[in-house]
Structure formats: C-alpha cells, structure tokens
Design an enzyme around this catalytic site. Structure first.
Site, PDB file in Angstrom:
ATOM      1  N   ASP A 184      -6.993 -12.339   1.852  1.00  0.00           N
ATOM      2  CA  ASP A 184      -6.813 -11.247   2.805  1.00  0.00           C
ATOM      3  C   ASP A 184      -8.237 -10.875   3.194  1.00  0.00           C
ATOM      4  O   ASP A 184      -8.966 -10.265   2.402  1.00  0.00           O
ATOM      5  CB  ASP A 184      -6.111 -10.055   2.162  1.00  0.00           C
ATOM      6  CG  ASP A 184      -5.817  -8.969   3.187  1.00  0.00           C
ATOM      7  OD1 ASP A 184      -6.768  -8.548   3.878  1.00  0.00           O
ATOM      8  OD2 ASP A 184      -4.660  -8.552   3.312  1.00  0.00           O
ATOM      9  N   HIS A 185      -8.643 -11.250   4.408  1.00  0.00           N
ATOM     10  CA  HIS A 185     -10.086 -11.163   4.688  1.00  0.00           C
ATOM     11  C   HIS A 185     -10.587  -9.715   4.726  1.00  0.00           C
ATOM     12  O   HIS A 185     -11.776  -9.475   4.576  1.00  0.00           O
ATOM     13  CB  HIS A 185     -10.469 -11.950   5.947  1.00  0.00           C
ATOM     14  CG  HIS A 185     -10.196 -11.266   7.250  1.00  0.00           C
ATOM     15  ND1 HIS A 185      -8.973 -11.293   7.868  1.00  0.00           N
ATOM     16  CD2 HIS A 185     -10.992 -10.528   8.059  1.00  0.00           C
ATOM     17  CE1 HIS A 185      -9.041 -10.609   8.998  1.00  0.00           C
ATOM     18  NE2 HIS A 185     -10.256 -10.127   9.139  1.00  0.00           N
ATOM     19  N   HIS A 247      -3.463  -6.414   5.668  1.00  0.00           N
ATOM     20  CA  HIS A 247      -4.775  -5.755   5.629  1.00  0.00           C
ATOM     21  C   HIS A 247      -4.663  -4.241   5.419  1.00  0.00           C
ATOM     22  O   HIS A 247      -5.386  -3.657   4.615  1.00  0.00           O
ATOM     23  CB  HIS A 247      -5.537  -6.015   6.928  1.00  0.00           C
ATOM     24  CG  HIS A 247      -5.614  -7.463   7.306  1.00  0.00           C
ATOM     25  ND1 HIS A 247      -5.858  -8.449   6.391  1.00  0.00           N
ATOM     26  CD2 HIS A 247      -5.490  -8.104   8.502  1.00  0.00           C
ATOM     27  CE1 HIS A 247      -5.878  -9.633   7.005  1.00  0.00           C
ATOM     28  NE2 HIS A 247      -5.648  -9.445   8.278  1.00  0.00           N
TER      29      HIS A 247
HETATM   30  O1  LIG Z   1      -5.881 -11.159  10.452  1.00  0.00           O
HETATM   31  C1  LIG Z   1      -6.138 -10.787  11.581  1.00  0.00           C
HETATM   32  O2  LIG Z   1      -7.250 -10.022  11.777  1.00  0.00           O
HETATM   33  C2  LIG Z   1      -7.833  -9.947  13.061  1.00  0.00           C
HETATM   34  C3  LIG Z   1      -8.771  -8.738  13.003  1.00  0.00           C
HETATM   35  O3  LIG Z   1      -9.745  -8.969  12.049  1.00  0.00           O
HETATM   36  P1  LIG Z   1     -11.142  -8.177  12.116  1.00  0.00           P
HETATM   37  O4  LIG Z   1     -11.861  -8.632  10.900  1.00  0.00           O
HETATM   38  O5  LIG Z   1     -11.797  -8.616  13.394  1.00  0.00           O
HETATM   39  O6  LIG Z   1     -10.825  -6.739  12.118  1.00  0.00           O
HETATM   40  C4  LIG Z   1      -6.810  -9.769  14.155  1.00  0.00           C
HETATM   41  O7  LIG Z   1      -7.433  -9.879  15.419  1.00  0.00           O
HETATM   42  C5  LIG Z   1      -5.776 -10.861  14.040  1.00  0.00           C
HETATM   43  O8  LIG Z   1      -4.747 -10.643  15.004  1.00  0.00           O
HETATM   44  C6  LIG Z   1      -5.172 -10.899  12.657  1.00  0.00           C
HETATM   45  O9  LIG Z   1      -4.360 -12.075  12.527  1.00  0.00           O
END
Ligand SMILES: O=C1O[C@H](COP(=O)(O)O)[C@@H](O)[C@H](O)[C@H]1O
Ligand SMILES: NC(=O)C1=CN([C@@H]2O[C@H](COP(=O)(O)OP(=O)(O)OC[C@H]3O[C@@H](n4cnc5c(N)ncnc54)[C@H](OP(=O)(O)O)[C@@H]3O)[C@@H](O)[C@H]2O)C=CC1
Length: 510
Positions: A184-185, A247
């Site tokens: 989960d980044h 997230h």
């Molecule tokens: O996992 C995802 O995250 C991105 C947003 O990531 P961020 O680190 O730029 O806040 C999102 O644009 C994407 O739809 C989603 O699959």
C-alpha cells in the site's frame, strides 16, 4: 542500520506501467544511495517479446521517468545499474510451466552470486496473482530451504470482502502469511509513518488524543487529475475501492489505533487490525443514505481549458455510475473514540492535489474570551501528508493591545526545513523494507479483510440501494456542495487554500 542480504527480484508484469514508472526508478534510487546489496539482480518476466537490452532500454536508457535523472549522471553509474536488469519472455501465458523460469533464475544466481533469496513481485492484473503463486509452487520456487522466498502483491487486493478472502486463501496455499507483502504505497510515505511518531513519541499529543478533547477528525485526499489513461481500470473500481478501502483506511487505522507495545511489525499491525475492526459497520439503508455521498465530475473549464467529464473519458462507460468522489462519515466503536465522528473524502478532479488529516479539538469548556473573537473549535492539528509535507497547529493568541481579542495563529513545520534529509519515495522505501524482511509497512491479510468488511455494505448500497444518488460536480471544484450536509453541526469541509463560496454548486445526475 538493517542488513540487506544478497538477493534476486523477479518482477511479473515487467513490461507494464508500474515497473517503468515506480519499481525501476525506486530501485535506481536505492542503487545510487548504495542501499542495494552487493550481489543483486532483477529479472523482469512478462509475455512481451523483449531481450535484456530491450528491457534495459525501456525501463532505464529510454525511460521517460529516468530521463532527467540520467542526464545528471555519469554513464558508468547508469550502466552499473542497467547491467543488473535481465528479462525473460514467459511465452504467451503466465499460466505455464515455470521450469524455464527456474532455469534462468538458477543461472543468474550462479553468475551473480545472489544466493537463494528471491523476492517475487506481482505487478500483473490481479486475476493472475494466484495463478503465478501456484506455478511458482509447482516449479518448487517457493521453498525456503536454500534462502528465503517472499511475494510482494500489488493492489487492488480483492474487489470485495469475498474476493479478498478468496485471494488470501489462494495465496496461502502456496506462500505463508509471513512470506506475503501486500503493498500500500501510502504506508511508504514518510508523513503517513510520521503519524505514529507524532502520536507516540510526544507527550503533548497522546493525552489529548481521545473523545474528551477531540471534536471530530477530517481526512481529505484530493487529486487535481482525472482518471488519465486508466479509465478502463477505474470504471470498474471507483474512488471507494481505488483509494478509500486501502490508502485512506490505512491512514484511519494509524489515527485510531491504540499505542503498540513496541515497534515490531506484528505489534503495530495487531493494533491497526483492532482499529479497523472497531469501525462501526453501516447496516441499514437510512444510515448509509445519511452518511455516504458519491459523485462524478462533469465537464468544465479549468484555467480557461476545457476539461472532459468522467463519462466522456477514454475507457469509461458513457452511462457509468462509478464514483470519482466519495465522502463517508463514520464512528469507531471503542473506548477512546466513542461518539467522535470521522469524515473522510477522496476524489479526482479537485482544485488541487492534497492529502491531509485534520484533528479538530473541542473548544475550551469555559469560554473566558468568548466576546473577544475566539472562535469555538478553533484548535486544529493538521498533518499534511502531501504536498508541503509537515505539521500545522492552529491555536489562539492574544492580539496586542488592550482587552483580550484573540486571533488564530499557526505553528508550522515543513519536512523540507530539515536540510540534508533525504526523503525516500514511497516505492523505494517499501522495496527496501521488503528486501530487509520488514513487513511493518505492509498490510496483513486480516487488515485487508477488516477494511473490506467496513467498505462492502457501502458498495452494496451504492449498487443496489433504493434512494442512492450520484451527484455531479464541475471538474476543478471541491466536490458536490451537499457533501457539507454530512458535517451536520460541524461546519464545512476544510478545503485547503480555497474558499467554499466559490464552488459553483452541484446537480443530481442520476
Ligand atoms: O493507488 C492510487 O494512488 C494514486 C494516488 O497516489 P498519490 O501517491 O499520487 O497520492 C491514484 O491516482 C490512483 O488512482 C490510485 O490507484
Ligand atoms: N500503474 C500504476 O500506477 C499502479 C498499478 N498498480 C497495480 O499494479 C499492477 C500492475 O499495474 P500496471 O503496470 O499499471 O499494469 P499494466 O496494465 O501495465 O500491466 C502490467 C503487465 O501485465 C501484463 N498483462 C496485462 N494485461 C494482461 C492480461 N490480460 N493477461 C496477462 N498479462 C497481462 C502485461 O505484460 P505482458 O503483456 O508483457 O505480459 C503488462 O505489461 C496492477 O495490479 C495494478 O492494479 C497499483 C498502483 C498503481
């Protein structure tokens, strides 16, 4: 510093977007920071017909994601990294005999001394995850007798509670839970991790972190972009599945959790699971109607430029009922949070990109300066996850002069003020953690299932409920106006840097 043992990384789906955009740049940064082990190689595997050289060209030499970085580097530095990358064409299918893959792995291991430690990264469509795990097992590539084997699994982890359970069960047939790293980044973001440190390494916040002092909690995740080129994927997912289930509930779990005994992965993850399980599941239609709002962006103009509505985006069904905006109000049923509402929203095509957690403190119980301009509920702790990563505290100060006129002041900390501090990209950090066997920032099976348990009834209601609305909001505004109705009694959403009065409003589109 933890040790990173010699190892090999095998990426399934290596010809894809994620590999080029996040994984290889993350590894390149680790290489430049001398964080990769001495004996390390990457083997990319997919169906595309590529040679090692063509793969290196694609993800390094001709990569748009590394172009700027490479310009500033020595040729030999770039080559040093690119030479660690190899590619194997899996043939036309991922569901095949992996004996040739095993042979290639063995030969790379012999040539580069990577030892038997292998990290498998699943970066394919999720429908292939179990198939790949099964084929690895059938080829004897999951056994740990000659080095550890780990499996990193990309999101989405399931499409619902049932499919997440099936996937967990499927993977557990071939890999044990401690071998599985569900990425989960957001957990790789420094500021998300800082939530733990803010709460548990200071004595000034935690005593106030409960229903006695906190009025409500507000979390915003806004993106200025639309669905970009991912319309096909997004239309089957939507904001709730794409951002909220994973997230944002991860962030919620860090806000809600009790102090862990220590900083070991299971100590922290046990508390996060308890936090997620405490979220009150919305069962009846009225509760779901009152506490959830979904919406889609409609065509508009941003800074004089025409912007498509969601239903006009490539890959999106022109009659789509997939939400690009979701706002949910909910409670955590436990001792600490009894009666404190949580307001969480996520959306695409907002005025700006921002993610923040706002802790709204209760007003002082006896308002001595109430006639002098002190707003009630004025104390806020704002944790800025991105951009301008940092922490802001809003508090009342006396306006110089006679009497006790009170004004709001800011105590503002920016991560960027920590000169010389290198902040790792999320994927870089998470890859390094997995390489070192640290699963703290990865989601455990029960964590993922607890999150789905909370989200499933909302998805079901949005699909099948009687009075469900899909609101529209002009691309580039802060979502539908009636999202403020969720806040009944608590004012408006905090729209960082924007004045709500500018919002041109909302419409019901279905
Ligand atoms: O996992 C995802 O995250 C991105 C947003 O990531 P961020 O680190 O730029 O806040 C999102 O644009 C994407 O739809 C989603 O699959
Ligand atoms: N891209 C991103 O920013 C993010 C991606 N993810 C997740 O990471 C994973 C990979 O994403 P991404 O790289 O964008 O995906 P891609 O669509 O680019 O696919 C990755 C690779 O999988 C193979 N593939 C694609 N479709 C099929 C299919 N139907 N059958 C078999 N193989 C297929 C392709 O390789 P080949 O044809 O050569 O076999 C492709 O290069 C997904 O699960 C995604 O949800 C998660 C967060 C962000």
């Amino acid at each position: 510093m933890k040790k990173t043992e010699n190892q090999m990384l095998v990426i399934f789906g290596a010809s894809g977007d994620l590999t080029a955009r996040k994984l290889i740049p993350g590894l390149f940064n680790l290489y430049l920071a001398k964080q990769l082990p001495p004996n390390f190689v990457v083997l990319g595997a997919s169906r595309s017909d590529l040679t090692d050289e063509a793969f290196r060209d694609r993800v390094v030499y001709k990569s748009p994601y590394l172009k700027e970085k490479i310009k500033k580097l020595d040729e030999s530095e770039v080559k040093g990294f690119a030479d660690k990358l190899f590619y194997m064409d899996l043939g036309k299918d991922y569901d095949t005999d992996y004996a040739p893959l095993r042979k290639r792995v063995e030969s790379l291991k012999a040539d580069h001394g990577t030892s038997g430690n292998i990290m498998y990264y699943l970066s394919t469509p999720p429908t292939l995850y179990e198939t790949i795990a099964q084929n690895l097992s059938e080829a004897g590539m999951n056994t740990q007798n000659n080095g550890w084997k780990r499996l990193i699994v990309e999101k989405p982890f399931g499409y619902s509670l049932e499919t997440a359970r099936q996937l967990n069960k499927g993977l557990h047939k071939y890999f044990t839970e401690p071998q599985i790293y569900r990425i989960d980044h957001y957990l790789g973001k420094e500021t998300v991790q800082n939530l733990l440190v803010t709460r548990f390494s200071n004595s000034i916040f935690e005593p106030l972190w409960n229903r006695n002092y906190i009025d409500h909690v507000e979390i915003t995740n806004a993106e200025s972009v639309g669905v970009e080129k991912r319309g096909g994927y997004y239309d089957k997912s939507g904001a709730l599945r794409d951002m909220f289930q994973n997230h944002l509930l991860q962030i919620v779990s860090l806000v809600v959790m009790e102090p862990p005994i220590g900083d070991q992965p299971e100590e922290i993850r046990n508390e996060k699971v308890k936090a997620l399980k405490s979220l009150r599941i919305m069962k009846d239609e009225q509760t779901l109607f009152d506490n959830t709002i979904r919406a889609q962006y409609v065509a508009s103009e941003i800074n004089g430029e025409k912007v498509k509505g969601y239903r006009e985006e490539e890959g999106v069904d022109p009659n789509s009922t997939t939400e690009t905006y979701a706002a949910i109000k909910f409670f955590a049923d436990n001792w600490r949070w009894h009666g404190v509402p949580f307001y969480v929203r996520t959306a695409k095509r907002m005025p700006t990109k921002v993610t923040e957690v706002v802790i709204h403190f209760k007003a002082p119980h006896h308002q001595i300066f109430k006639d002098s301009g002190m707003q009630s509920k004025d104390n806020k702790l704002i944790i800025r996850i991105q951009p301008d990563e940092g922490i802001l505290i809003k508090f009342g100060v006396k306006v110089p002069g006679q009497g006790f006129k009170v004004e709001r002041a800011n105590l503002d900390f920016y991560y960027s003020s920590l000169a010389e501090t290198y902040v790792m990209e999320a994927y870089e950090r998470l890859l390094l953690d997995a390489m070192q066997g640290d699963a703290t920032l990865y989601a455990r099976a029960d964590e993922v299932e607890a999150a789905w348990e909370f989200v499933d009834p909302i998805l079901d209601y949005w699909k099948n409920g009687k009075d469900v609305r899909m609101y529209g909001y002009a691309a580039g505004v802060w979502g539908p106006e009636n999202a403020d109705n969720l806040m009944n009694g608590f004012g408006f959403w905090r729209n960082p840097g924007e004045n709500l009065a500018d919002d041109p409003g909302y419409c019901v589109i279905c």
